[in-house]
Enzyme design. Structure first.
Site, PDB file in Angstrom:
ATOM      1  N   ARG A  37       0.822  -1.217   0.000  1.00 57.57           N
ATOM      2  CA  ARG A  37       0.000   0.000   0.000  1.00 57.57           C
ATOM      3  C   ARG A  37       0.851   1.261   0.000  1.00 57.57           C
ATOM      4  NH1 ARG A  37      -3.569   3.116   3.773  1.00 57.57           N
ATOM      5  NH2 ARG A  37      -5.568   3.440   2.712  1.00 57.57           N
ATOM      6  N   ILE A  63      -7.368   7.584  -0.976  1.00 57.10           N
ATOM      7  CA  ILE A  63      -7.254   6.129  -0.973  1.00 57.10           C
ATOM      8  C   ILE A  63      -8.032   5.651   0.245  1.00 57.10           C
ATOM      9  CG2 ILE A  63      -5.043   6.259   0.269  1.00 57.10           C
ATOM     10  CD1 ILE A  63      -4.224   3.651  -1.046  1.00 57.10           C
ATOM     11  N   SER A  64      -8.956   4.729   0.040  1.00 52.87           N
ATOM     12  CA  SER A  64      -9.816   4.277   1.135  1.00 52.87           C
ATOM     13  C   SER A  64      -9.007   3.580   2.215  1.00 52.87           C
ATOM     14  CB  SER A  64     -10.884   3.314   0.605  1.00 52.87           C
ATOM     15  OG  SER A  64     -11.737   3.948  -0.314  1.00 52.87           O
ATOM     16  N   GLN A  65      -9.532   3.606   3.442  1.00 54.96           N
ATOM     17  CA  GLN A  65      -8.867   2.887   4.518  1.00 54.96           C
ATOM     18  C   GLN A  65      -8.830   1.399   4.177  1.00 54.96           C
ATOM     19  OE1 GLN A  65     -12.614   3.665   7.176  1.00 54.96           O
ATOM     20  NE2 GLN A  65     -11.263   2.316   8.320  1.00 54.96           N
TER      21      GLN A  65
END
Length: 224
Positions: A37, A63-65
């Site tokens: 990530r 960017i999503s968790q």
């Protein structure tokens, strides 16, 4: 970058943020445990890559968790050999994770700069089964349909009809629906040609889904 430290952070993220919160899909857990990530955020934010929070990636997008990415992929029950469409590719992270499971991933992003950066990251990681396109994701990619799974990484006012039409029978679509301050994650399953079921998976908060079958704003233009 601190490769060893990031590997430790990644393992801890899987155990603490995903397993403890109910992610049980072994394929999703394995993919989340291998995709770096830190490569999908700005270098200045790499040290925060595995925090339980969304992070900015430019162009007003995030960017999503990690948990949200895992929960959405688990909800569409992705399998090897599936063809998946992602709407809102962003940095390319969710598409990279999905690409470790599915046979083919097509991801659409309306911001040219984000799409170009996502392509570079995916190329560097040899994610050859993931394609990034530029355009209006609310219209899907009809020439590549039908899709076994569709994941929409932005919140729309309704489920776009074009996306429902591009599901295969038995296909699953997961999308946040509702106004910016009160979105619900919805799973749509296609049971037949004109037979769809919907179920709520809980409240979420995403950036708005911009496009012809989503929200409109004065800066929206479709890409080439």
């Amino acid at each position: 970058m601190r490769t060893g430290t990031f590997a430790h952070d990644r393992h801890r993220m899987v155990q603490r943020q995903l397993v403890r919160r109910g992610i049980r899909d072994d394929q999703v857990l394995a993919a989340m445990g291998t995709v770096p990530r830190e490569r999908f955020v700005d270098e200045s934010a790499a040290g925060r890559a595995y925090e339980d929070t969304p992070l900015p990636i430019g162009q007003g997008q995030t960017i999503s968790q990690p948990y949200i990415v895992a929960a959405m992929l688990q909800a569409v029950a992705l399998s090897a050999g599936d063809r998946m469409l992602e709407v809102g590719a962003g940095s390319g992270y969710a598409a990279a994770v999905a690409g470790r499971i599915a046979g083919e991933v097509v991801a659409v992003e309306r911001h040219v700069g984000l799409a170009a950066a996502a392509r570079r990251r995916l190329r560097d990681l040899h994610s050859d089964n993931v394609e990034i396109r530029i355009g209006d994701g609310t219209l899907g990619v009809p020439e590549r349909a039908p899709f076994d799974a569709i994941v929409v990484s932005a919140g729309g006012p309704v489920v776009p009809p074009a996306l429902k039409d591009q599901l295969t029978v038995g296909g699953r679509l997961v999308i946040p629906v509702g106004p910016a301050d009160r979105q619900v994650l919805v799973r749509v399953t296609r049971r037949g040609a004109d037979d769809f079921t919907e179920e709520s998976l809980g409240e979420v908060m995403f950036v708005p889904l911009i496009g012809r079958q989503g929200f409109r704003d004065s800066t929206w233009t479709s890409g080439p």
